[in-house]
Design a protein around this motif. Structure first.
Motif, short mmCIF file in Angstrom:
data_model
loop_
_atom_site.label_atom_id
_atom_site.label_comp_id
_atom_site.label_asym_id
_atom_site.label_seq_id
_atom_site.Cartn_x
_atom_site.Cartn_y
_atom_site.Cartn_z
N GLU A 71 0.67 -0.99 -0.49
CA GLU A 71 -0.19 -0.15 -0.15
C GLU A 71 0.82 1.48 0.19
O GLU A 71 0.45 2.30 -0.24
CB GLU A 71 -1.05 -0.23 1.23
N GLU A 72 1.97 1.36 0.78
CA GLU A 72 3.08 2.53 0.76
C GLU A 72 4.19 1.77 0.39
O GLU A 72 4.78 1.18 1.21
CB GLU A 72 2.25 2.90 1.91
N PHE A 73 5.20 2.09 0.03
CA PHE A 73 6.74 2.05 0.47
C PHE A 73 7.55 3.27 1.05
O PHE A 73 7.14 4.09 0.87
CB PHE A 73 7.36 2.45 -0.57
N VAL A 74 7.86 2.89 2.65
CA VAL A 74 7.77 4.04 3.54
C VAL A 74 9.63 3.83 2.67
O VAL A 74 10.07 5.05 2.97
CB VAL A 74 8.44 3.64 4.67
N ARG A 75 10.84 2.85 3.10
CA ARG A 75 11.68 2.70 1.83
C ARG A 75 11.14 1.94 0.88
O ARG A 75 11.28 1.13 0.99
CB ARG A 75 13.20 2.49 2.91
N ASN A 76 12.07 2.33 -0.06
CA ASN A 76 12.14 1.03 -1.80
C ASN A 76 14.11 1.76 -2.48
O ASN A 76 13.42 2.74 -3.36
CB ASN A 76 11.14 1.92 -2.23
N ASP A 77 14.31 0.83 -1.82
CA ASP A 77 16.18 1.59 -2.44
C ASP A 77 16.40 0.94 -4.03
O ASP A 77 16.80 1.19 -4.51
CB ASP A 77 17.01 0.78 -2.22
N TYR A 78 15.45 -0.14 -4.57
CA TYR A 78 15.28 -0.29 -5.81
C TYR A 78 13.58 -0.29 -7.04
O TYR A 78 13.92 -0.63 -7.62
CB TYR A 78 15.75 -1.91 -5.36
N ASN A 79 13.53 1.14 -6.31
CA ASN A 79 12.50 1.57 -6.74
C ASN A 79 10.99 0.86 -7.22
O ASN A 79 11.24 0.50 -8.82
CB ASN A 79 13.07 2.73 -8.35
#
Length: 242
Positions: free
Chosen positions: A122-130
């Motif tokens: 529902e939500e990315f709070v951290r998303n290092d790999y897009n």
């Protein structure tokens, strides 16, 4: 075989080679140099922690700035069991709010993980790999085995279908776990699989704007603010170093 057919054969062969996992590729680009299976050596816990942090791309500046906001990686072993959301945020490469949609059970002999849970993000709070907001796979050790038994890994966070959760995840940590523990079959499968898979760093249930974990109940807004404080320290250090 003429030249035209030879060129075509080479092209087809090159495009059907085993794909490199995107996370593994990033780790190599950061300068991490894995040893071959016959070169692997025993590492102390402190050395494993140092290599883990280094392979995340954290240089001395990032480590220093994180320490200023309470994320002290030198205390990982002594604080185990008392780690907070800031430290989990620093150790994760993906943090999501989502719902457990389905689970799979490989049921194959010699599998290290016996459950794969798929999280609808529902939500990315951290998303290092897009990553896009799709179902992402989370690997869990506990689950049914090929022999018909149920393996229960003590202390492991598990997931139930329908749960709404905040998950601190690590794809990089999954690869490093297999590498450091010399689980060669798992390591080879991970680095040659184009699908990014994760292990759980920490799990929190979500209900009515509250985050429910092993250490009690907190406001989701406060937890997200703590995570953003960590991400700002990391991103500022990286931008300042350019």
């Amino acid at each position: 075989m003429n030249i035209k057919h030879l060129i075509c054969f080479i092209f087809i062969f090159s495009t059907t080679e085993a794909q490199i996992n995107p996370v593994y590729k990033v780790m190599i680009e950061r300068g991490w140099i894995p040893l071959s299976s016959n070169e692997k050596r025993e590492l102390t816990h402190e050395q494993m922690d140092k290599e883990y942090i280094s392979s995340m791309g954290y240089n001395d500046t990032i480590i220093s700035n994180l320490k200023k906001i309470g994320v002290d990686f030198t205390l990982l072993r002594t604080m185990y069991g008392h780690l907070n959301e800031k430290i989990f945020a620093g150790l994760s490469d993906c943090i999501v709010i989502g719902t457990v949609k389905r689970k799979e059970y490989p049921m194959e002999e010699d599998d290290f993980f016996h459950t794969i849970a798929y999280i609808k993000v529902e939500e990315f709070v951290r998303n290092d790999y897009n990553l896009s907001k799709s179902e992402i796979p989370v690997m869990i050790r506990s689950g049914p085995t090929s022999s018909g038994e149920i393996l229960i890994q003590e202390g492991e966070d598990t997931l139930r279908i329908g749960e709404n959760v905040l998950l601190f995840l690590s794809a990089h940590g999954l690869i490093m776990y297999a590498y450091n523990n010399q689980i060669d079959k798992l390591y080879d499968e991970l680095i040659n699989d184009p699908i990014i898979r994760f292990k759980i760093r920490a799990k929190y249930d979500l209900k009515d704007g509250k985050v429910i974990g092993r250490d009690g109940v907190k406001d989701l807004v406060k937890v997200k603010n703590d995570i953003n404080t960590v991400l700002k320290a990391i991103n500022y250090s990286k931008s300042a170093g350019k």
